[in-house]
Design a protein around this motif. Structure first.
Motif, PDB file in Angstrom:
ATOM      1  N   UNK A  41      54.033  19.253  67.646  1.00 21.96           N
ATOM      2  CA  UNK A  41      52.501  19.564  67.555  1.00 21.96           C
ATOM      3  C   UNK A  41      52.056  18.365  68.591  1.00 21.96           C
ATOM      4  N   UNK A  42      52.513  16.941  68.411  1.00 18.06           N
ATOM      5  CA  UNK A  42      51.867  15.935  69.305  1.00 18.06           C
ATOM      6  C   UNK A  42      51.949  16.295  70.789  1.00 18.06           C
ATOM      7  N   UNK A  43      53.029  16.922  71.195  1.00 16.97           N
ATOM      8  CA  UNK A  43      53.197  17.262  72.724  1.00 16.97           C
ATOM      9  C   UNK A  43      52.026  18.172  73.039  1.00 16.97           C
ATOM     10  N   UNK A  44      51.807  19.199  72.029  1.00 16.73           N
ATOM     11  CA  UNK A  44      50.689  20.148  72.379  1.00 16.73           C
ATOM     12  C   UNK A  44      49.386  19.386  72.338  1.00 16.73           C
ATOM     13  N   UNK A  45      48.894  18.456  71.386  1.00 13.48           N
ATOM     14  CA  UNK A  45      47.651  17.627  71.652  1.00 13.48           C
ATOM     15  C   UNK A  45      47.660  16.937  72.550  1.00 13.48           C
ATOM     16  N   UNK A  46      48.772  16.322  73.278  1.00 12.10           N
ATOM     17  CA  UNK A  46      48.453  15.804  74.723  1.00 12.10           C
ATOM     18  C   UNK A  46      47.666  16.534  75.661  1.00 12.10           C
ATOM     19  N   UNK A  47      47.781  17.768  75.484  1.00 14.95           N
ATOM     20  CA  UNK A  47      46.944  18.507  76.445  1.00 14.95           C
ATOM     21  C   UNK A  47      45.504  19.004  75.854  1.00 14.95           C
ATOM     22  N   UNK A  48      45.041  18.301  74.774  1.00 16.92           N
ATOM     23  CA  UNK A  48      43.777  18.845  74.310  1.00 16.92           C
ATOM     24  C   UNK A  48      42.604  18.468  75.211  1.00 16.92           C
ATOM     25  N   UNK A  49      41.534  19.288  75.420  1.00 10.44           N
ATOM     26  CA  UNK A  49      40.444  18.990  76.377  1.00 10.44           C
ATOM     27  C   UNK A  49      39.712  17.803  75.919  1.00 10.44           C
ATOM     28  N   UNK A  50      39.728  17.327  74.750  1.00 12.11           N
ATOM     29  CA  UNK A  50      38.978  16.180  74.237  1.00 12.11           C
ATOM     30  C   UNK A  50      39.893  14.842  74.732  1.00 12.11           C
ATOM     31  N   UNK A  51      39.378  14.042  75.559  1.00 17.42           N
ATOM     32  CA  UNK A  51      40.262  12.748  75.930  1.00 17.42           C
ATOM     33  C   UNK A  51      40.568  11.910  74.707  1.00 17.42           C
ATOM     34  N   UNK A  52      39.660  11.944  73.671  1.00 19.83           N
ATOM     35  CA  UNK A  52      39.767  10.949  72.843  1.00 19.83           C
ATOM     36  C   UNK A  52      41.125  11.365  71.883  1.00 19.83           C
ATOM     37  N   UNK A  69      52.954  12.912  78.863  1.00 20.53           N
ATOM     38  CA  UNK A  69      54.320  12.330  78.990  1.00 20.53           C
ATOM     39  C   UNK A  69      54.715  10.906  79.209  1.00 20.53           C
ATOM     40  N   UNK A  70      54.183  10.500  80.338  1.00 23.73           N
ATOM     41  CA  UNK A  70      54.243   8.990  80.550  1.00 23.73           C
ATOM     42  C   UNK A  70      53.662   8.101  79.542  1.00 23.73           C
ATOM     43  N   UNK A  71      52.352   8.334  79.134  1.00 26.09           N
ATOM     44  CA  UNK A  71      51.639   7.656  78.079  1.00 26.09           C
ATOM     45  C   UNK A  71      52.378   7.697  76.800  1.00 26.09           C
ATOM     46  N   UNK A  72      52.886   8.812  76.366  1.00 27.99           N
ATOM     47  CA  UNK A  72      53.744   8.887  75.325  1.00 27.99           C
ATOM     48  C   UNK A  72      54.834   8.219  75.206  1.00 27.99           C
ATOM     49  N   UNK A  73      55.543   8.120  76.312  1.00 27.01           N
ATOM     50  CA  UNK A  73      56.824   7.263  76.492  1.00 27.01           C
ATOM     51  C   UNK A  73      56.409   5.761  76.494  1.00 27.01           C
ATOM     52  N   UNK A  74      55.547   5.388  77.089  1.00 30.73           N
ATOM     53  CA  UNK A  74      55.173   3.813  77.134  1.00 30.73           C
ATOM     54  C   UNK A  74      54.831   3.619  75.794  1.00 30.73           C
ATOM     55  N   UNK A  75      53.883   4.153  74.820  1.00 34.44           N
ATOM     56  CA  UNK A  75      53.528   3.910  73.665  1.00 34.44           C
ATOM     57  C   UNK A  75      54.595   3.847  72.564  1.00 34.44           C
ATOM     58  N   UNK A 125      43.411  13.199  72.909  1.00 38.22           N
ATOM     59  CA  UNK A 125      44.529  13.116  73.621  1.00 38.22           C
ATOM     60  C   UNK A 125      45.045  11.662  73.531  1.00 38.22           C
ATOM     61  N   UNK A 126      44.466  10.748  73.895  1.00 36.34           N
ATOM     62  CA  UNK A 126      44.654   9.234  73.789  1.00 36.34           C
ATOM     63  C   UNK A 126      45.132   8.956  72.167  1.00 36.34           C
ATOM     64  N   UNK A 127      44.506   9.403  71.161  1.00 36.22           N
ATOM     65  CA  UNK A 127      45.060   9.179  69.905  1.00 36.22           C
ATOM     66  C   UNK A 127      46.266   9.883  69.597  1.00 36.22           C
ATOM     67  N   UNK A 128      46.596  10.946  70.196  1.00 33.83           N
ATOM     68  CA  UNK A 128      47.816  11.818  69.989  1.00 33.83           C
ATOM     69  C   UNK A 128      48.986  10.783  70.682  1.00 33.83           C
ATOM     70  N   UNK A 129      48.651  10.297  71.633  1.00 32.43           N
ATOM     71  CA  UNK A 129      49.650   9.326  72.133  1.00 32.43           C
ATOM     72  C   UNK A 129      49.853   8.020  71.368  1.00 32.43           C
ATOM     73  N   UNK A 130      48.946   7.644  71.014  1.00 32.92           N
ATOM     74  CA  UNK A 130      49.344   6.546  69.801  1.00 32.92           C
ATOM     75  C   UNK A 130      50.208   7.111  68.837  1.00 32.92           C
ATOM     76  N   UNK A 131      49.636   8.146  68.153  1.00 34.04           N
ATOM     77  CA  UNK A 131      50.644   8.844  67.078  1.00 34.04           C
ATOM     78  C   UNK A 131      51.866   9.306  67.454  1.00 34.04           C
TER      79      UNK A 131
END
Length: 215
Positions: free
Chosen positions: A13-24, A74-80, A26-32
């Motif tokens: 589910x979080x991979x999908x949310x990394x593509x959400x149109x709302x930038x916030x 993907x890079x942001x998720x990896x870095x987090x 997307x970013x909070x999905x990276x953190x999660x």
């Protein structure tokens, strides 16, 4: 609330949310995502370290041309994830950095797509907040980032260099940062759960202040 959900159920589910149109979102999905991967790695019942590695390899696959996608998020998720788990950081940090290294000095993974390089610079900054020593060998690639025409890449490179070179003697880094202190271009920067828009000049000045620390 996601801490109550089994970590093995979250990457999809979080991979999908990394593509959400709302930038916030997307970013909070990276953190999660990073939280979930770190929890997975430390919990044998969630798949343990090996399953966490599989998830991070899925991030890398999304950056591969053969995947057929552009690897958004993907890079942001990896870095987090690497920022939150020391063992995974030790195993994957060089691969992450290779995406902004020119091919003549790296593993040949350099990303030509500017927004994806931007994502990698952010990811390196997130890692450098926690484990700057892992990125000391990447100073040449980060210096190259300061010269990019893309404002975000300049600003994010400055941010990473400040963290990696803090308190050290790096005259070439200092000179390059000093050339950017009046750069008025702004860029998107996610930190501490929210989005800011600092200027490149501000990022350069903050990095210079870190270089002067602990001297």
């Amino acid at each position: 609330e996601l801490e109550g959900v089994p970590a093995r159920h979250l990457p999809g589910p979080l991979f999908s949310l990394l593509l959400d149109p709302d930038p916030l979102v997307r970013w909070r999905s990276v953190e999660a995502f990073g939280r979930a991967v770190a929890r997975m790695a430390d919990t044998p019942g969630e798949g343990g370290l090996e399953q966490a590695r599989v998830v991070l390899r899925q991030c890398l696959w999304r950056l591969n041309e053969e995947s057929g996608g552009l690897g958004w998020g993907a890079p942001e998720a990896l870095g987090e994830s690497l920022a939150r788990h020391a063992r995974l950081a030790g195993e994957f940090h060089r691969v992450l950095a290779s995406y902004v290294r020119e091919e003549t000095v790296g593993e040949g993974n350099y990303l030509e797509h500017v927004p994806l390089r931007r994502a990698v610079f952010w990811a390196l900054g997130r890692l450098a907040e926690v484990r700057p020593e892992l990125l000391r060998a990447e100073v040449p690639a980060l210096l190259a980032g300061l010269a990019e025409y893309d404002a975000a890449n300049r600003g994010l490179s400055a941010h990473v260099l400040g963290l990696v070179c803090a308190g050290g003697d790096f005259p070439q880094v200092r000179q390059a940062l000093e050339r950017l202190v009046d750069d008025p271009a702004d860029f998107e920067f996610f930190a501490e759960g929210d989005i800011a828009h600092p200027t490149v000049g501000r990022a350069a000045r903050a990095a210079l202040a870190l270089l002067d620390e602990k001297r």
